[in-house]
Design a protein around this motif. Structure first.
Motif, short mmCIF file in Angstrom:
data_model
loop_
_atom_site.label_atom_id
_atom_site.label_comp_id
_atom_site.label_asym_id
_atom_site.label_seq_id
_atom_site.Cartn_x
_atom_site.Cartn_y
_atom_site.Cartn_z
N TYR A 173 -3.15 7.53 2.39
CA TYR A 173 -4.07 6.38 2.26
C TYR A 173 -4.36 6.08 0.78
N ASP A 174 -4.65 7.12 0.02
CA ASP A 174 -4.98 6.90 -1.40
C ASP A 174 -3.79 6.34 -2.17
N ARG A 175 -2.60 6.82 -1.85
CA ARG A 175 -1.41 6.32 -2.55
C ARG A 175 -1.15 4.85 -2.21
N LEU A 176 -1.36 4.49 -0.94
CA LEU A 176 -1.19 3.08 -0.56
C LEU A 176 -2.19 2.20 -1.31
N MET A 177 -3.42 2.68 -1.41
CA MET A 177 -4.44 1.88 -2.11
C MET A 177 -4.06 1.70 -3.58
N LYS A 178 -3.43 2.71 -4.17
CA LYS A 178 -3.00 2.57 -5.57
C LYS A 178 -1.88 1.54 -5.71
N TYR A 179 -0.94 1.55 -4.77
CA TYR A 179 0.09 0.51 -4.80
C TYR A 179 -0.54 -0.87 -4.63
N ALA A 180 -1.48 -0.97 -3.69
CA ALA A 180 -2.07 -2.27 -3.38
C ALA A 180 -2.82 -2.86 -4.58
N ALA A 181 -3.27 -1.98 -5.47
CA ALA A 181 -4.02 -2.45 -6.64
C ALA A 181 -3.10 -3.08 -7.70
N GLN A 182 -1.78 -2.93 -7.51
CA GLN A 182 -0.82 -3.51 -8.47
C GLN A 182 -0.24 -4.79 -7.89
N ASP A 183 -0.24 -5.84 -8.68
CA ASP A 183 0.12 -7.16 -8.17
C ASP A 183 1.56 -7.24 -7.65
N LYS A 184 2.46 -6.41 -8.14
CA LYS A 184 3.86 -6.54 -7.72
C LYS A 184 4.12 -5.92 -6.35
N TYR A 185 3.14 -5.19 -5.80
CA TYR A 185 3.33 -4.52 -4.52
C TYR A 185 2.42 -5.10 -3.43
N MET A 186 2.88 -5.03 -2.19
CA MET A 186 2.01 -5.28 -1.04
C MET A 186 2.34 -4.26 0.06
N ILE A 187 1.32 -3.73 0.69
CA ILE A 187 1.52 -2.76 1.76
C ILE A 187 1.86 -3.50 3.05
N ALA A 188 2.85 -3.01 3.79
CA ALA A 188 3.12 -3.56 5.12
C ALA A 188 1.95 -3.20 6.03
N GLY A 189 1.50 -4.19 6.81
CA GLY A 189 0.28 -4.04 7.59
C GLY A 189 0.30 -2.84 8.53
N LYS A 190 1.41 -2.67 9.25
CA LYS A 190 1.39 -1.60 10.26
C LYS A 190 1.26 -0.23 9.62
N LEU A 191 2.00 0.03 8.54
CA LEU A 191 1.85 1.30 7.83
C LEU A 191 0.41 1.46 7.34
N PHE A 192 -0.17 0.39 6.81
CA PHE A 192 -1.55 0.49 6.33
C PHE A 192 -2.49 0.87 7.47
N TYR A 193 -2.32 0.25 8.64
CA TYR A 193 -3.19 0.57 9.78
C TYR A 193 -3.06 2.04 10.19
N PHE A 194 -1.83 2.57 10.18
CA PHE A 194 -1.66 3.99 10.52
C PHE A 194 -2.43 4.85 9.52
N ALA A 195 -2.23 4.56 8.25
CA ALA A 195 -2.92 5.34 7.21
C ALA A 195 -4.43 5.18 7.32
N ALA A 196 -4.89 3.97 7.67
CA ALA A 196 -6.33 3.72 7.84
C ALA A 196 -6.85 4.52 9.03
N GLY A 197 -6.03 4.65 10.08
CA GLY A 197 -6.43 5.45 11.24
C GLY A 197 -6.58 6.92 10.88
N VAL A 198 -5.63 7.44 10.11
CA VAL A 198 -5.71 8.83 9.66
C VAL A 198 -6.96 9.01 8.79
#
Lengths: 207, 207
Positions: A173-198
């Motif tokens: 989850y923390d690593r995804l949030m770090k990617y999301a903070a950079q403009d060149k990246y976007m997290i795929a929704g389903k992976l984000f939801y899994f990580a958010a569930g964990v």
């Protein structure tokens, strides 16, 4: 990959349904629960497998004798978004494949590793307000040996340029949030939801 | 809802991009990392908010003084799928709304409850191989009183027919699997991934 430059979008133009090769627009006429006739516009993939499911995504766990369990994410430039997305490996199911066969094949192609299937989800709806596309989440385990610490070759299709990154599951989850903070990246929704569930299960105090 | 009958699809026909009101097809011409010119076909919503995000979904937690924490799911007939989907409440962001304003509004409309925002995710990609659509997962809490045990009125748009079901958070994954086993239902992928993440954190032994 011989990476010479950042990808660049040159143009975005209207595409007629008749010219499109991969996606089409359809109009669904239906009668709702009250007997009222209605219509809905949908995007439909022209590729569909005989299994009735369009795609598989591989929720993967890499188990190593002396390192914490980790998951391999793939990073690729996605023209629909115009950014690099962070996703689990995934792919369309070929016409005569089962979803599970596709999962083994795509896992090998995109990560270089042969995975063992732990669990295969029911078919779920990718974006049910917009499209009929469905997918299965196939959970896979890859057992590493002590000496396995390099990335094996991928077997990518022509034009596929996919980078791999290994992330400890406890940091997902923390690593995804770090990617999301950079403009060149976007997290795929389903992976984000899994990580958010964990993350929710571990930290919310609700469950 | 005055439910007289099961919904029924009457026809599915090709729709030209120029006739479509809600969705269009676009062709993206781009140059990839190796300098090779490529193209990609995408489905694009014609509705977009000024916030740059298309939609919000409300991951909601209902807290009651004497009952276990629960979440409200919505069940609605989805013509793209031709089944009833199980989802978290969600909706498109209006042109002049922030995602968080839309989350409060849509939560009230679809569930009848006013929620408090706990967390708002980065914009994530709904289905990045197919569409430019993005959404935010907004986690919300609704504090119930001891006497709150009925479903307040919804404020649905004309034509919206949405059933609500309250599920204890600890049973979310199992309840989704029971719906998925019935042919008339399909689980929305993102909700399934969240539940799978919770299930994984609780039961896999990996984390």
């Amino acid at each position: 990959m011989s990476k010479k430059q950042e990808p660049k979008i040159l143009s975005v133009t209207d595409l007629s349904t008749s010219e499109a090769k991969w996606v089409s627009l359809k109009k669904v006429e239906f009668v709702d629960q009250t007997g009222t006739p209605r219509s809905w516009e949908i995007a439909v993939r022209k590729t569909t497998s005989k299994s009735g499911v369009d795609a598989v995504a591989m929720g993967n766990i890499f188990v190593h004798p002396s390192k914490p369990p980790a998951t391999m994410l793939v990073i690729q430039y996605r023209p629909p978004i115009g950014k690099y997305t962070i996703e689990w490996p995934a792919g369309l199911i070929d016409e005569h494949e089962t979803p599970e066969e596709a999962a083994i094949r795509e896992m090998k192609e995109e990560t270089g590793y042969k995975g063992k299937i732990l669990d295969s989800s029911p078919a779920v709806a990718s974006d049910p307000g917009l499209t009929n596309a469905t997918l299965k989440l196939v959970m896979m385990e890859v057992q590493l040996k002590e000496e396995d610490d390099i990335m094996p070759d991928q077997k990518l299709d022509e034009g596929e340029l996919i980078e791999r990154v290994m992330v400890p599951l406890s940091e997902l989850y923390d690593r995804l949030m770090k990617y999301a903070a950079q403009d060149k990246y976007m997290i795929a929704g389903k992976l984000f939801y899994f990580a958010a569930g964990v993350h929710f299960a571990k930290n919310s105090g609700y469950i």
